[in-house]
Design an enzyme around this catalytic site. Structure first.
Site, PDB file in Angstrom:
ATOM      1  N   GLY A  63       0.830  -1.196   0.000  1.00  0.00           N
ATOM      2  CA  GLY A  63       0.000   0.000   0.000  1.00  0.00           C
ATOM      3  C   GLY A  63       0.860   1.240   0.000  1.00  0.00           C
ATOM      4  O   GLY A  63       2.067   1.179   0.276  1.00  0.00           O
ATOM      5  N   CYS A  90       5.250  -6.156   1.780  1.00  0.00           N
ATOM      6  CA  CYS A  90       5.648  -4.749   1.802  1.00  0.00           C
ATOM      7  C   CYS A  90       4.899  -4.007   2.919  1.00  0.00           C
ATOM      8  O   CYS A  90       5.157  -4.224   4.088  1.00  0.00           O
ATOM      9  CB  CYS A  90       5.425  -4.120   0.429  1.00  0.00           C
ATOM     10  SG  CYS A  90       6.369  -2.592   0.175  1.00  0.00           S
ATOM     11  N   TYR A  91       3.945  -3.142   2.589  1.00  0.00           N
ATOM     12  CA  TYR A  91       3.183  -2.451   3.626  1.00  0.00           C
ATOM     13  C   TYR A  91       2.488  -3.456   4.543  1.00  0.00           C
ATOM     14  O   TYR A  91       2.366  -3.243   5.749  1.00  0.00           O
ATOM     15  CB  TYR A  91       2.158  -1.512   3.001  1.00  0.00           C
ATOM     16  CG  TYR A  91       1.339  -0.737   4.010  1.00  0.00           C
ATOM     17  CD1 TYR A  91       1.839   0.404   4.619  1.00  0.00           C
ATOM     18  CD2 TYR A  91       0.056  -1.164   4.363  1.00  0.00           C
ATOM     19  CE1 TYR A  91       1.104   1.108   5.565  1.00  0.00           C
ATOM     20  CE2 TYR A  91      -0.689  -0.476   5.300  1.00  0.00           C
ATOM     21  CZ  TYR A  91      -0.170   0.661   5.897  1.00  0.00           C
ATOM     22  OH  TYR A  91      -0.907   1.347   6.829  1.00  0.00           O
ATOM     23  N   HIS A 177       8.201  -7.384  -3.323  1.00  0.00           N
ATOM     24  CA  HIS A 177       6.961  -7.797  -3.993  1.00  0.00           C
ATOM     25  C   HIS A 177       7.187  -9.113  -4.751  1.00  0.00           C
ATOM     26  O   HIS A 177       7.686  -9.113  -5.872  1.00  0.00           O
ATOM     27  CB  HIS A 177       6.494  -6.714  -4.971  1.00  0.00           C
ATOM     28  CG  HIS A 177       5.935  -5.505  -4.294  1.00  0.00           C
ATOM     29  ND1 HIS A 177       4.625  -5.424  -3.892  1.00  0.00           N
ATOM     30  CD2 HIS A 177       6.525  -4.336  -3.938  1.00  0.00           C
ATOM     31  CE1 HIS A 177       4.423  -4.255  -3.320  1.00  0.00           C
ATOM     32  NE2 HIS A 177       5.554  -3.569  -3.324  1.00  0.00           N
ATOM     33  N   GLU A 179       4.996 -10.905  -6.107  1.00  0.00           N
ATOM     34  CA  GLU A 179       3.996 -11.099  -7.145  1.00  0.00           C
ATOM     35  C   GLU A 179       4.401 -10.555  -8.510  1.00  0.00           C
ATOM     36  O   GLU A 179       3.808 -10.928  -9.531  1.00  0.00           O
ATOM     37  CB  GLU A 179       2.657 -10.463  -6.724  1.00  0.00           C
ATOM     38  CG  GLU A 179       2.640  -8.939  -6.661  1.00  0.00           C
ATOM     39  CD  GLU A 179       3.121  -8.371  -5.337  1.00  0.00           C
ATOM     40  OE1 GLU A 179       2.836  -7.193  -5.060  1.00  0.00           O
ATOM     41  OE2 GLU A 179       3.813  -9.100  -4.584  1.00  0.00           O
ATOM     42  N   SER A 231     -20.147  -9.206 -28.531  1.00  0.00           N
ATOM     43  CA  SER A 231     -19.320  -8.250 -29.263  1.00  0.00           C
ATOM     44  C   SER A 231     -18.349  -8.937 -30.207  1.00  0.00           C
ATOM     45  O   SER A 231     -17.822  -8.303 -31.112  1.00  0.00           O
ATOM     46  CB  SER A 231     -18.529  -7.385 -28.276  1.00  0.00           C
ATOM     47  OG  SER A 231     -17.542  -8.156 -27.621  1.00  0.00           O
ATOM     48  N   GLY A 232     -18.085 -10.222 -29.967  1.00  0.00           N
ATOM     49  CA  GLY A 232     -17.122 -10.935 -30.793  1.00  0.00           C
ATOM     50  C   GLY A 232     -15.738 -10.996 -30.199  1.00  0.00           C
ATOM     51  O   GLY A 232     -14.868 -11.694 -30.724  1.00  0.00           O
ATOM     52  N   VAL A 234     -12.978 -11.950 -27.079  1.00  0.00           N
ATOM     53  CA  VAL A 234     -12.781 -13.218 -26.388  1.00  0.00           C
ATOM     54  C   VAL A 234     -13.662 -13.324 -25.148  1.00  0.00           C
ATOM     55  O   VAL A 234     -14.142 -14.404 -24.798  1.00  0.00           O
ATOM     56  CB  VAL A 234     -11.289 -13.414 -26.019  1.00  0.00           C
ATOM     57  CG1 VAL A 234     -10.809 -12.352 -25.037  1.00  0.00           C
ATOM     58  CG2 VAL A 234     -11.049 -14.804 -25.447  1.00  0.00           C
ATOM     59  N   ASP A 235     -13.943 -12.190 -24.489  1.00  0.00           N
ATOM     60  CA  ASP A 235     -14.745 -12.227 -23.274  1.00  0.00           C
ATOM     61  C   ASP A 235     -16.185 -12.621 -23.559  1.00  0.00           C
ATOM     62  O   ASP A 235     -16.709 -13.578 -22.990  1.00  0.00           O
ATOM     63  CB  ASP A 235     -14.705 -10.867 -22.570  1.00  0.00           C
ATOM     64  CG  ASP A 235     -13.290 -10.376 -22.331  1.00  0.00           C
ATOM     65  OD1 ASP A 235     -12.393 -11.229 -22.198  1.00  0.00           O
ATOM     66  OD2 ASP A 235     -13.087  -9.165 -22.297  1.00  0.00           O
ATOM     67  N   SER A 237     -17.404 -13.817 -26.296  1.00  0.00           N
ATOM     68  CA  SER A 237     -17.462 -15.082 -27.041  1.00  0.00           C
ATOM     69  C   SER A 237     -17.349 -16.274 -26.099  1.00  0.00           C
ATOM     70  O   SER A 237     -18.073 -17.269 -26.228  1.00  0.00           O
ATOM     71  CB  SER A 237     -16.345 -15.137 -28.089  1.00  0.00           C
ATOM     72  OG  SER A 237     -16.468 -14.086 -29.018  1.00  0.00           O
ATOM     73  N   LYS A 383      -7.876 -11.841 -17.898  1.00  0.00           N
ATOM     74  CA  LYS A 383      -7.971 -12.150 -19.323  1.00  0.00           C
ATOM     75  C   LYS A 383      -7.345 -13.499 -19.673  1.00  0.00           C
ATOM     76  O   LYS A 383      -7.919 -14.280 -20.448  1.00  0.00           O
ATOM     77  CB  LYS A 383      -7.308 -11.038 -20.145  1.00  0.00           C
ATOM     78  CG  LYS A 383      -7.335 -11.258 -21.646  1.00  0.00           C
ATOM     79  CD  LYS A 383      -8.733 -11.097 -22.232  1.00  0.00           C
ATOM     80  CE  LYS A 383      -9.114  -9.623 -22.286  1.00  0.00           C
ATOM     81  NZ  LYS A 383     -10.384  -9.432 -23.037  1.00  0.00           N
TER      82      LYS A 383
END
Length: 527
Positions: A63, A90-91, A177, A179, A231-232, A234-235, A237, A383
């Site tokens: 943070g 971290c924080y 970090h 990640e 919409s076509g 990837v989401d 679809s 995604k």
């Protein structure tokens, strides 16, 4: 099982308390990459609320605050007595140190960027972490005195306690970090925590998600009908395939051609879904309607709100002819929700506030008098997770690997007012960008590649004649999930080919420029 299904909902194996770091969502994503289900919640979540989620571990994010400042965000102190392993990042580590009786103060030397990690204790958290491996630092404060029962696990040149632990209480902290990709053994550290220390099983898989999503859809929808805004991309679809697999004839897909699609896409999508996969799609031509609504509109947020509202209005009107429908399905993803909600937290309430980056039409642009209930089974996925789900559902690679395309389409890639002539210019330029990158074999190497049209003109010369035309901005970025991005280092000869084709083939353009801004500080889209 590392997480349990209670009342049809999967409870997380790992709960992440968000203190407002730009990397909080990335922690959740990295945990999931270990096939362990994680969710993120505000840092004010009480110990009792956390217990109701029945997690096997807790991670405190980083943070922007200093923990010793008045009003600095802290967590419920009862969390330390739950008997559940905790990792402070971290924080989050500084909160742990401060609340358990240690001392945090300004570091003699702030540490940002890469640093070699010297491991002092290779047990538990740092098992299989190489001596001297690179970690990513981003802090100006440091622990001056460790709480009772804590020991040092690792240090760097500038940070004496870069990793700490109370082995008996299973409390751990890292000042760096793990990640981010710059921490070379970050995934090993997170894996050690979630698998070895917390005892989580690797049972969060694509197949598990699909099964649970289908159960949730059936529970939510019942026998009611669902309208999908296809919409076509990837989401939407992937969502179409998921819903079709789940509720079959209860699903109606509607493709709204708002006039802001890329060149040839409406025809391609109708052929692909309706004829190739027999997924019945209702085609609605609303181009003139949307263009008229944007006449005289220059502000990007106003564009998004207008387009989002108009989408819903079209759905409502058309659904009366095809319906009735009770539910509207949307391919909303986690990054959409994050960017629309903002990333700062109110220190009093713990809610995300202000700093809204931009409204997504399927999150921030919905009207208050929405006539549908929303079905959004993908809204907790990133995604790359959606792409894996799409592949598992049988979605072809030509759709799965398509570059992300914003809901408002080309309307937010034209800065300023959207006109039919500007749309035609941008469509032609954008097609050239995609054709050249595909021909170079680099389409799958970049996250997004597209053109932006600026509302300014510059002087040029063509055929010994003066021109006064628009510039096209070439925007190509590399990313893993769209949360952060860097500009793609495309070969010079490819950039030259793109530029030559655009200025020679697209009437009204005499200049091509390259956007080399990362995210942050920029966003991927210009509006």
């Amino acid at each position: 099982m590392s997480s349990a299904l209670i009342d049809g909902q999967r409870h997380p194996a790992i709960v992440i308390l968000d203190f407002g770091s730009q990397y909080s969502e990335l922690i959740a994503r990295r945990v999931r990459e270990n096939n362990v289900y994680s969710v993120m919640t505000r840092y004010t979540t009480s110990a009792k609320e956390i217990l109701l989620l029945n997690p096997k571990g807790i991670i405190l994010s980083g943070g922007p605050n200093s923990v010793y400042e008045q009003g600095a965000p802290i967590c419920d102190p009862d969390i330390w007595n739950l008997g559940i392993p905790v990792l402070g990042v971290c924080y989050g580590m500084q909160v742990m140190v401060q609340q358990l009786g240690g001392t945090v103060a300004v570091a003699k030397q702030a540490e940002y960027g890469k640093a070699p990690l010297e491991v002092d204790d290779s047990t538990d958290l740092l098992v299989n972490v190489a001596q001297g491996s690179t970690v990513w630092m981003s802090h100006g404060d440091t622990g001056k005195k460790l709480p009772e029962g804590f020991v040092r696990l690792a240090h760097t040149n500038n940070t004496p306690d870069a990793a700490i632990a109370n082995h008996q209480r299973r409390l751990y902290g890292v000042q760096f970090h793990p990640e981010v990709i710059h921490s070379l053994y970050g995934m090993v550290i997170l894996s050690n925590f979630v698998h070895h220390i917390c005892g989580c099983e690797a049972d969060w898989t694509t197949e598990v998600f699909i099964e649970e999503a289908m159960d949730q859809i059936r529970t939510q929808v019942g026998t009611k009908r669902v309208l999908l805004a296809l919409s076509g991309g990837v989401d939407s679809s992937t969502l179409a395939f998921l819903l079709h697999k789940t509720i079959r004839n209860q699903l109606t897909c509607m493709f709204i051609d708002q006039g802001f699609m890329r060149k040839g896409e409406p025809e391609f999508l109708m052929d692909f879904f309706d004829r190739k996969f027999n997924l019945k799609v209702q085609y609605i031509n609303a181009r003139e309607r949307f263009i008229e609504k944007l006449r005289g509109i220059f502000d990007p947020e106003e564009k998004r709100r207008i387009i989002g509202t108009e989408f819903i209005r079209v759905f409502e009107e058309e659904s009366k002819l095809l319906g009735p429908f009770d539910y509207l399905a949307q391919g909303t993803l986690y990054p959409d929700v994050i960017e629309s909600a903002g990333t700062n937290l109110d220190p009093k309430t713990g809610e995300r506030v202000a700093v809204k980056i931009k409204s997504h039409h399927n999150v921030g642009g919905l009207p208050k008098d929405l006539q549908f209930k929303l079905v959004e089974p993908l809204r907790r996925l990133f995604k790359d997770e959606v792409r894996r789900v799409g592949r598992s559902l049988g979605l072809p690679e030509e759709i799965v690997c398509r570059h992300p395309f914003p809901g408002p389409g080309l309307a937010i890639r034209i800065l300023g007012e959207v006109t039919s002539s500007n749309l035609n210019i941008l469509r032609d330029a954008d097609l050239i960008v995609r054709e050249e990158i595909k021909q170079a074999g680099l389409y799958n190497e970049v996250w997004q590649a597209f053109a932006v049209l600026l509302p300014v003109r510059s002087v040029g010369v063509m055929g010994d004649k003066r021109t006064y035309a628009f510039p096209i901005v070439l925007r190509c970025v590399s990313s893993e999930d769209g949360m952060t991005a860097d500009w793609s280092r495309l070969p010079y000869d490819l950039l030259e080919s793109i530029s030559n084709r655009i200025v020679n083939e697209v009437k009204g353009v005499n200049r091509v420029v390259l956007d080399i801004t990362s995210k942050p500080p920029g966003t991927i889209e210009w509006e």
